[in-house]
Design an enzyme around this catalytic site. Structure first.
Site, mmCIF file in Angstrom:
data_model
loop_
_atom_site.group_PDB
_atom_site.id
_atom_site.type_symbol
_atom_site.label_atom_id
_atom_site.label_comp_id
_atom_site.label_asym_id
_atom_site.label_seq_id
_atom_site.Cartn_x
_atom_site.Cartn_y
_atom_site.Cartn_z
ATOM 1 N N GLU A 149 -19.375 6.318 -12.905
ATOM 2 C CA GLU A 149 -17.915 6.599 -12.144
ATOM 3 C C GLU A 149 -16.670 5.934 -12.814
ATOM 4 O O GLU A 149 -15.555 6.541 -12.774
ATOM 5 C CB GLU A 149 -17.823 6.412 -10.539
ATOM 6 C CG GLU A 149 -18.047 4.928 -10.493
ATOM 7 C CD GLU A 149 -19.082 4.335 -10.474
ATOM 8 O OE1 GLU A 149 -19.364 3.093 -9.819
ATOM 9 O OE2 GLU A 149 -20.063 4.665 -10.932
ATOM 10 N N HIS A 195 -22.426 2.274 -14.182
ATOM 11 C CA HIS A 195 -21.433 2.876 -13.307
ATOM 12 C C HIS A 195 -20.586 3.883 -13.942
ATOM 13 O O HIS A 195 -19.591 3.805 -14.524
ATOM 14 C CB HIS A 195 -20.647 1.735 -12.835
ATOM 15 C CG HIS A 195 -21.022 0.844 -11.832
ATOM 16 N ND1 HIS A 195 -21.006 1.004 -10.434
ATOM 17 C CD2 HIS A 195 -21.658 -0.413 -12.091
ATOM 18 C CE1 HIS A 195 -21.620 -0.172 -9.661
ATOM 19 N NE2 HIS A 195 -22.115 -0.771 -10.611
ATOM 20 N N SER A 206 0.690 -1.103 0.077
ATOM 21 C CA SER A 206 0.192 0.045 0.148
ATOM 22 C C SER A 206 0.891 1.312 -0.028
ATOM 23 O O SER A 206 0.500 2.251 0.645
ATOM 24 C CB SER A 206 -1.016 0.007 1.319
ATOM 25 O OG SER A 206 -1.848 -1.161 1.188
ATOM 26 N N CYS A 258 -26.573 2.036 -9.770
ATOM 27 C CA CYS A 258 -26.709 0.349 -9.785
ATOM 28 C C CYS A 258 -27.907 0.316 -8.817
ATOM 29 O O CYS A 258 -29.046 0.374 -8.800
ATOM 30 C CB CYS A 258 -25.542 -0.368 -9.722
ATOM 31 S SG CYS A 258 -25.652 -1.790 -10.096
#
EC number: 6.3.4.2
Length: 547
Positions: free
Chosen positions: A521, A519, A14, A380
């Site tokens: 985005e 979607h 990460s 959605c």
């Protein structure tokens, strides 16, 4: 033939390999080169499609219907290059391919081994589209030393040897921890990480070092000496206030120049960074603030809605405002009145999800937005909950619900306004699914066309009567309720080309209330905000001025 940059990570996970890869891709584009980015994940899942969002964050869907790692979202947002199925692979997919070939007899009775059969499969994947772009950037998931990553590290070692000299370089991302007690920046973890990398036959050409602050020249020289890289190839990756400063920050550090030097590309084309300077300016010089409530079920992990968060930021940039999104667990509204919480916000967004948990809370949020004329975007499942709310509270279908929830409970509790999608048209053929099919890869996935109603709000927003958006769902609103719902004002303003599948609904008497089955985005970018999100944030901004 493409040049290859292999991006690996060490010390801890990460650290931002995906972001560093995306920023490098953007910088190479700024210098006039074409790029494609690729992710190689060591986990044994065939793809992230069946993984919990709490485990792995969101699933990013490509136009060609692949369920992929969220890093592909970074790649697309930073480069504008549409990701595709061949840009993401896991150990699970690699081993599955090898075993399928073994069952067919493709290996002619040979003993199947990690080397060469698994590594050859990985190399074949890496080489896809070799002649399409100037640079292929391949990120290896996980960190060096992970046992599951060894076949990938061995594969890229072999791949670099198979290619002509100078066609492949290695970029290694590590952590330089700051020890507060002693006031020192420690290079030893990076040295050990590089030592581990060299032990498996890989030597980094470039070191990208994450740190909280600048790397002093003394530490840079030490890293260059002990890790056997050029001093100007030790790149600092400091913490940033926004990820969209990354291309400019990496350019100031000389990352793109270090890559071109490693490939001996001279003279290097001058970069054109105006686009990224404008992006940075819009973020740092916002002229207002809007507050958006995201009412969802995976709110404990922001990465579960990564693309939505970024698309809201892009919508804010389009309007030169800062969007402050607050994540609210939908289950709270199953116990409490949503008004005290939601009245603090200028707009409400209900995202997608699976399963019944939290759905009554999402329905309550949709009801609040409808009754109080608050801008609402349902994505959605968020669209389906808005339709159920309208059916129950406006159209008189008191037991309106979803077949998804009845199926889970094993009893019929609802009148299914939303049903399991059994058949749809994909290209020039029909796709059929059953309720008990495997979960992985069996949804309506990828880009599909929708036809918009002339004069509708969405047709005005898109400036078109035909759009193409990405889908990921297995349940649909039933058109048999269309006439009943439209009679009370909920317009079906977007439909599939054959008129069978609702794509968009909107309230005709509401300032801004839109639900979409797809979607949006997934296609938004900082330099090209999605029109729905730009319009949604504009509506929120207008609401904020009324408060």
């Amino acid at each position: 033939m493409a040049r290859y940059v292999f991006i690996t990570g060490g010390v801890v996970s990460s650290l931002g390999k995906g972001l560093a890869s995306a920023a490098l891709g953007a910088l190479l584009q700024a210098r006039g080169f074409s790029v494609r980015l690729r992710k190689l994940d060591p986990y044994l899942n065939v793809d992230p499609g069946t993984m919990s969002p709490f485990e792995h964050g969101e699933v990013f869907v490509t136009d060609d219907g692949a369920e992929t790692d969220l890093d592909l979202g970074h790649y697309e947002r930073f480069t504008g290059v549409a990701a595709r199925r061949s840009d993401s692979v896991s150990s699970g997919r690699i081993y599955s391919n090898v075993l399928e070939k073994e069952r067919r007899g493709d290996y002619l009775g040979k003993t199947i081994q990690v080397i060469p059969h698994v590594t050859d499969e990985i190399k074949d994947f890496i080489a896809i589209g070799d002649d399409e772009v100037d640079f292929q950037l391949c990120e290896i998931g996980g960190t060096v030393g992970d046992i599951e990553g060894l076949p990938f590290f061995e594969a890229i070692r072999q791949f670099s040897q198979d290619r002509p000299r100078g066609q492949c370089i290695f970029m290694h991302l590590t952590l330089l921890p700051w020890i507060k007690a002693s006031g020192e920046l420690k290079t030893k973890p990076t040295q050990h990480s590089v030592k581990e990398l060299r032990s498996i036959g890989l030597a980094p050409d470039i070191l990208v070092c994450r740190s909280e602050g600048p790397i002093p020249q003394k530490e840079r020289a030490k890293l260059a000496l002990f890790c056997n890289v050029r001093p100007d190839s030790v790149i600092a990756a400091q913490d940033l206030s926004t990820i969209y400063d990354a291309p400019l920050a990496y350019h100031r550090e000389g990352l793109d120049q270090a890559v071109l030097d490693a490939f001996q590309i001279s003279p290097a084309p001058r970069p054109e960074l105006t686009k990224w300077e404008d992006v940075s300016d819009r973020i740092h010089h916002a002229e207002g603030v809007v507050r958006v409530a995201i009412v969802g079920k995976y709110t404990q992990l922001e990465d579960a809605y990564k693309s939505i968060a970024e698309a809201l930021t892009h919508g804010g940039m389009a309007n030169r405002v800062k969007v402050k999104a607050e994540w609210i667990d939908a289950e709270i509204f199953e116990r409490e009145d949503p008004a005290p919480q939601l009245e603090r916000f200028h707009a409400i967004l209900v995202p997608g999800g699976f399963g019944e948990r939290g759905t009554e809370g999402k329905i309550a949020a949709a009801k609040f937005a409808r009754e109080h004329k608050v801008p609402y975007l349902g994505i959605c499942l968020g669209m389906q909950m808005a339709v159920i709310e309208a059916a129950r509270n406006v159209a008189g279908v008191e037991k309106a619900g979803s077949e998804e929830f009845d199926h889970e409970a094993g009893v019929r509790r609802f009148e299914p306004v939303v049903y399991h999608l059994k058949e749809w048209i994909q290209g020039n053929h029909s796709v059929r699914r059953k309720v008990d099919d495997d979960k992985g890869g069996t949804m309506r996935l990828g880009a599909y066309t929708a036809m918009l109603t002339e004069g509708s709000r969405v047709a005005e927003i898109y400036g078109s009567s035909e759009i193409e958006e990405r889908h990921r769902h297995r349940y649909e609103v039933d058109t048999k309720y269309r006439e009943q719902l439209e009679s009370v004002g909920l317009c079906f303003s977007g439909m599939s080309p054959d008129g069978r599948l609702p794509e968009i609904v909107e309230w005709s008497d509401h300032p801004w209330f839109i639900g979409v089955q797809f979607h949006p985005e997934l296609k938004s970018k900082p330099f090209d905000p999605h029109p729905l999100f730009a319009s949604f944030v504009r509506a929120a901004l207008e609401t904020s001025r009324l408060v």
